[in-house]
Enzyme design. Structure first.
Site, PDB file in Angstrom:
ATOM      1  N   ARG A 182     -15.081  -8.395  37.210  1.00  0.00           N
ATOM      2  CA  ARG A 182     -14.110  -9.438  37.581  1.00  0.00           C
ATOM      3  C   ARG A 182     -12.775  -9.107  36.929  1.00  0.00           C
ATOM      4  NH1 ARG A 182     -14.425 -13.659  35.108  1.00  0.00           N
ATOM      5  NH2 ARG A 182     -16.242 -13.409  33.781  1.00  0.00           N
TER       6      ARG A 182
ATOM      7  N   TYR B  17     -16.446  -5.964  44.295  1.00  0.00           N
ATOM      8  CA  TYR B  17     -17.458  -6.136  43.243  1.00  0.00           C
ATOM      9  C   TYR B  17     -17.640  -7.582  42.807  1.00  0.00           C
ATOM     10  CZ  TYR B  17     -20.452  -4.540  39.417  1.00  0.00           C
ATOM     11  OH  TYR B  17     -21.521  -4.291  38.594  1.00  0.00           O
TER      12      TYR B  17
ATOM     13  N   LYS C 282     -18.319 -17.491  41.360  1.00  0.00           N
ATOM     14  CA  LYS C 282     -17.304 -18.030  40.451  1.00  0.00           C
ATOM     15  C   LYS C 282     -16.173 -18.731  41.214  1.00  0.00           C
ATOM     16  CE  LYS C 282     -19.489 -16.211  36.972  1.00  0.00           C
ATOM     17  NZ  LYS C 282     -20.256 -17.043  36.059  1.00  0.00           N
TER      18      LYS C 282
ATOM     19  N   HIS D 235     -20.438 -24.188  34.323  1.00  0.00           N
ATOM     20  CA  HIS D 235     -20.941 -22.833  34.055  1.00  0.00           C
ATOM     21  C   HIS D 235     -22.163 -22.974  33.135  1.00  0.00           C
ATOM     22  CE1 HIS D 235     -19.910 -18.567  32.365  1.00  0.00           C
ATOM     23  NE2 HIS D 235     -20.726 -18.470  33.377  1.00  0.00           N
TER      24      HIS D 235
ATOM     25  N   SER E  41     -19.849 -15.766  27.875  1.00  0.00           N
ATOM     26  CA  SER E  41     -20.485 -14.474  28.141  1.00  0.00           C
ATOM     27  C   SER E  41     -21.044 -13.885  26.849  1.00  0.00           C
ATOM     28  CB  SER E  41     -19.477 -13.481  28.693  1.00  0.00           C
ATOM     29  OG  SER E  41     -18.776 -14.054  29.721  1.00  0.00           O
ATOM     30  N   ALA E  42     -22.082 -13.094  26.990  1.00  0.00           N
ATOM     31  CA  ALA E  42     -22.687 -12.349  25.872  1.00  0.00           C
ATOM     32  C   ALA E  42     -23.320 -13.274  24.835  1.00  0.00           C
ATOM     33  CB  ALA E  42     -21.671 -11.428  25.209  1.00  0.00           C
ATOM     34  N   CYS E  43     -23.780 -14.454  25.268  1.00  0.00           N
ATOM     35  CA  CYS E  43     -24.476 -15.351  24.346  1.00  0.00           C
ATOM     36  C   CYS E  43     -25.926 -15.569  24.784  1.00  0.00           C
ATOM     37  CB  CYS E  43     -23.753 -16.687  24.250  1.00  0.00           C
ATOM     38  SG  CYS E  43     -22.181 -16.570  23.368  1.00  0.00           S
ATOM     39  N   GLY E  44     -26.391 -14.805  25.765  1.00  0.00           N
ATOM     40  CA  GLY E  44     -27.814 -14.852  26.127  1.00  0.00           C
ATOM     41  C   GLY E  44     -28.195 -15.998  27.047  1.00  0.00           C
TER      42      GLY E  44
ATOM     43  N   THR F 133     -28.785 -16.061  30.394  1.00  0.00           N
ATOM     44  CA  THR F 133     -29.889 -15.738  31.303  1.00  0.00           C
ATOM     45  C   THR F 133     -31.198 -15.673  30.519  1.00  0.00           C
ATOM     46  OG1 THR F 133     -28.374 -14.577  32.768  1.00  0.00           O
ATOM     47  CG2 THR F 133     -30.705 -14.086  33.045  1.00  0.00           C
ATOM     48  N   ASN F 134     -31.139 -15.113  29.304  1.00  0.00           N
ATOM     49  CA  ASN F 134     -32.364 -15.036  28.486  1.00  0.00           C
ATOM     50  C   ASN F 134     -32.870 -16.432  28.133  1.00  0.00           C
ATOM     51  OD1 ASN F 134     -31.965 -12.309  28.566  1.00  0.00           O
ATOM     52  ND2 ASN F 134     -31.256 -12.114  26.444  1.00  0.00           N
TER      53      ASN F 134
ATOM     54  N   ASP G   9     -26.859 -19.683  35.752  1.00  0.00           N
ATOM     55  CA  ASP G   9     -25.410 -19.477  35.591  1.00  0.00           C
ATOM     56  C   ASP G   9     -24.562 -20.695  35.955  1.00  0.00           C
ATOM     57  OD1 ASP G   9     -23.251 -17.753  34.894  1.00  0.00           O
ATOM     58  OD2 ASP G   9     -22.846 -17.366  37.007  1.00  0.00           O
TER      59      ASP G   9
ATOM     60  N   ARG H  97     -25.146  -4.433  37.133  1.00  0.00           N
ATOM     61  CA  ARG H  97     -25.778  -5.706  37.522  1.00  0.00           C
ATOM     62  C   ARG H  97     -27.033  -5.489  38.336  1.00  0.00           C
ATOM     63  NH1 ARG H  97     -23.104 -10.720  36.009  1.00  0.00           N
ATOM     64  NH2 ARG H  97     -21.163 -10.050  35.057  1.00  0.00           N
TER      65      ARG H  97
ATOM     66  N   ARG I 252     -20.777 -18.083  19.873  1.00  0.00           N
ATOM     67  CA  ARG I 252     -21.272 -17.087  18.924  1.00  0.00           C
ATOM     68  C   ARG I 252     -20.476 -17.272  17.642  1.00  0.00           C
ATOM     69  NH1 ARG I 252     -23.615 -11.838  19.221  1.00  0.00           N
ATOM     70  NH2 ARG I 252     -24.163 -11.958  21.407  1.00  0.00           N
TER      71      ARG I 252
ATOM     72  N   GLY J  90     -37.183 -16.157  21.772  1.00  0.00           N
ATOM     73  CA  GLY J  90     -38.264 -17.131  21.977  1.00  0.00           C
ATOM     74  C   GLY J  90     -38.279 -18.220  20.919  1.00  0.00           C
ATOM     75  N   GLU J  91     -37.758 -17.903  19.722  1.00  0.00           N
ATOM     76  CA  GLU J  91     -37.757 -18.896  18.646  1.00  0.00           C
ATOM     77  C   GLU J  91     -36.737 -20.017  18.918  1.00  0.00           C
ATOM     78  OE1 GLU J  91     -40.187 -18.680  16.949  1.00  0.00           O
ATOM     79  OE2 GLU J  91     -40.703 -16.569  16.601  1.00  0.00           O
ATOM     80  N   ASN J  92     -35.815 -19.792  19.840  1.00  0.00           N
ATOM     81  CA  ASN J  92     -34.886 -20.876  20.185  1.00  0.00           C
ATOM     82  C   ASN J  92     -35.641 -22.090  20.722  1.00  0.00           C
ATOM     83  OD1 ASN J  92     -32.715 -19.350  19.373  1.00  0.00           O
ATOM     84  ND2 ASN J  92     -32.237 -18.594  21.429  1.00  0.00           N
TER      85      ASN J  92
HETATM   86  C1  OXD Z   1     -19.942 -14.271  34.144  1.00  0.00           C
HETATM   87  C2  OXD Z   1     -21.015 -13.975  35.090  1.00  0.00           C
HETATM   88  O1  OXD Z   1     -19.001 -13.456  34.028  1.00  0.00           O
HETATM   89  O2  OXD Z   1     -21.929 -14.806  35.203  1.00  0.00           O
HETATM   90  O3  OXD Z   1     -19.995 -15.329  33.511  1.00  0.00           O
HETATM   91  O4  OXD Z   1     -20.973 -12.931  35.773  1.00  0.00           O
HETATM   92 MN    MN Z   2     -21.496 -16.664  34.307  1.00  0.00          MN
END
Ligand code: OXD
Ligand code: MN
Length: 600
Positions: A69, A209, A218, A238, A260-263, A265-266, A285, A377, A408, A503-505
């Site tokens: 993006r 993309y 988005k 979001h 982003s980058a805080c997990g 999807t996990n 998402d 992706r 974070r 998993g401990e979350n």
């Molecule tokens: C983002 C995504 O950038 O979900 O948040 O792709």
């Molecule tokens: Mn997102």
């Protein structure tokens, strides 16, 4: 062409403007999907993977100049600049329309124009909305098949006078007479992702993309939908949505916003470490919430698939995602194994000895470059996730009991903190921030504020958005979710993570769950309601007493040091910041000062 005269007029208008060679009204069928993938394979951009290892799946390599993006080229074109606010790029709508009209003129020559009717949310849900994307990219058509609901059922739902959001997209590279197309056509020098919130339109040019091109995600489901939600009294967020069930079979639905980058999807697909508990996924998402007749907020996942970041996804971090990826997937910019499968950093503990990297070059672990692009992706249908909740497509949505906000933070912010009420929860959301991961332990690092994780996705002025949140909290008869601020990323003095995460979350989710059912204790502190030291089940975690008190600490000094940063942040929005948030900040400061004085 369809039963909807407004749609027909728009299709004719765009056809005349873009001058495609052919026009296809997409029906969303498997045959159509296969035609797109065959066309992409013939064009040399998609490669079928080894069917014995990854059936019906493809590896796609984008142009290396078109991999993510592009926020710097993303515009909110509201009539007034103040309505876009200081966190968005604003452009005058008339000027943008004229720039884009020039760019779109003849831009589909030599290509097919696809008309993709799609529903964000289960077709017919009162929470869902319809869009129509016009695109000249078969990759977009195939991806929209997975990520949204496409086709005839959507046109039937639209009927003769239903509303839709027109989403116009072109890769921006017409094919000159007699020439052949580039494998991944794009036009990065002239890239625009433009949103017109007042007229509810999206125009995107120059990229093929992800979020630049799959306009349901988005662009529609967050930027345009947030503006619609403000006008209509709902929320477009979001957020992931998960269903949490305890050992006794009681369940609650939780939504969560994380930058982003805080997990995210996990967390949406978490495998709980607590015996007997389950997490099931409703969405990973985006979350749309509208009030039901009972006053609760009901949520749907407007998407139908996952467009997940591949690197970092493995059996140890997200076994459910890995299982979902068994077949029927599109992988973009990942590495290729010698036996025709895919690989990315974090997929296995050891990399294979030899790969072909995302650029198509030979790669070994000594190459010194990533094998997969960091923003590589996977695109997969949500239905393939073994953890998907049965009710993920319920037309009425699922009632949300709790909302989590998280960033974070190496310091200051405790493991979990419950807001006393919706206004304090809105305050929590407004100050969400992530520290640079390199921030020194124990010190406040450089903070990037990402309110409600919506910084790049709010389609209007962020301060007006906060006001909208405050207003939602004042809806008569509302039975609002509880709001929690969580932080999995607390570090100790030597820079190590204090909390094991993953998993401990579930242990934190358990406390949230029990709070929602009115069963767990909390202590009122100057910053919010915290668990008691024994309130969270820390059994068998190997956490020292020190670690537990760090996780649950009310860091009065740290918060006091942060107050001026929040003040400066709010001031950057000028007059529009809701009084209710200034009041939250002032009363937080007062409580912290009183507490500092008391302990002095
Ligand atoms: C983002 C995504 O950038 O979900 O948040 O792709
Ligand atoms: Mn997102």
């Amino acid at each position: 062409m369809t039963q909807n005269p407004r749609l027909n007029r728009w299709i004719e208008e765009i056809k005349t403007l873009c001058e495609p060679d052919a026009l296809v009204l997409c029906d969303g069928s498997p045959e159509e999907y296969n035609r797109m993938m065959t066309a992409l394979t013939d064009a040399g951009v998609a490669k079928p993977l080894n069917p014995g290892l990854r059936p019906n799946s493809y590896l796609v390599r984008s142009d290396p100049a078109d991999v993510a993006r592009v926020e710097s080229r993303t515009f909110i074109c509201s009539a007034q600049e103040a309505d876009a606010g200081p966190t968005n790029h604003w452009a005058d709508p008339d000027q943008m329309r004229s720039t884009l009209t020039d760019l779109f003129k003849g831009c589909m020559r030599g290509r097919t124009m696809y008309v993709i009717p799609f529903s964000m949310g289960p077709v017919g849900s009162p929470i869902a909305h319809i869009g129509v994307e016009i695109s000249d990219s078969p990759y977009v058509v195939a991806s929209m098949h997975i990520m949204t609901r496409v086709g005839r059922a959507v046109l039937a739902e639209l009927g003769t006078d239903g509303a839709f959001v027109p989403c116009l997209h072109s890769v921006g590279q017409p094919i000159p007479d007699g020439a052949t197309s580039a494998p991944w056509p794009c036009n990065p020098e002239n890239l625009y992702v433009a949103h017109f919130p007042e007229t509810r339109e999206i125009w995107s040019f120059g990229s093929g993309y992800g979020g630049n091109a799959l306009l349901g995600k988005k662009c529609f489901a967050l930027r345009i939908a947030s503006a619609m939600a403000r006008q209509e009294g709902w929320l477009a967020e979001h957020m992931l949505i998960l269903k949490l069930t305890n050992a006794a079979g009681e369940y609650r639905y939780v939504a969560g916003a994380f930058p982003s980058a805080c997990g995210k999807t996990n967390l949406a697909m978490l495998v709980p470490s607590i015996p007997g508990w389950t997490v099931e996924t409703v969405g990973d998402d985006i979350c749309w919430m509208k009030f039901g007749e009972d006053g609760q907020l009901y949520a749907i996942n407007p998407e139908a698939g996952f467009f997940g970041v591949a690197p970092g996804t493995g059996m140890d971090t997200n076994p459910n995602a890995m299982a979902a990826l068994h077949g029927n997937c599109i992988f973009t910019n990942v590495a290729e194994t010698e036996d025709g499968d895919i690989w990315w950093e974090g997929m296995t503990p050891e990399p294979p000895a030899r790969l072909t990297d995302w650029l198509g070059n030979p790669w070994t672990p000594d190459s010194g470059t990533p094998a997969a692009h960091p923003n590589a992706r996977f695109t997969v249908s949500a239905a393939q996730c073994p953890a998907i909740a049965d009710e993920w497509e319920d037309l009425k949505g699922v009632p949300i009991s709790a909302i989590l906000f998280g960033g974070r933070r190496a310091s200051v912010v405790p493991l979990v903190n419950e807001a006393k009420d919706w206004a304090q929860g809105t305050f929590f959301g407004s100050i969400v921030a992530s520290e640079k991961t390199a921030a020194a332990a124990g010190k406040i690092g450089e903070l990037r504020r990402d309110p409600m994780a919506m910084l790049p996705f709010c389609g209007y002025n962020m301060a007006d958005y906060w006001q909208h949140w405050i207003n939602i909290g004042q809806t008569p008869g509302a039975k609002l979710p509880k709001i929690f601020y969580v932080n999995w990323f607390r570090k100790d003095d030597s820079g190590g993570f204090v909390w094991p995460g993953f998993g401990e979350n579930a242990r934190v989710l358990e406390w949230v769950f029990e709070r929602c059912l009115g069963r767990a204790e909390a202590i009122d502190t100057p910053i919010g309601r915290l668990p008691t030291l024994t309130g969270i089940n820390f059994a068998n975690l190997d956490l020292t007493d020190d670690a537990i008190s760090t996780l649950l600490k009310v860091d009065v000094g740290g918060w006091l040091a942060e107050i001026p940063l929040i003040e400066a942040y709010y001031e950057s929005f000028g007059e529009k910041v809701p009084d209710a948030l200034w009041e939250q900040l002032a009363s937080l400061k007062q409580r912290l000062l009183a507490s500092a004085e008391h302990s002095a």
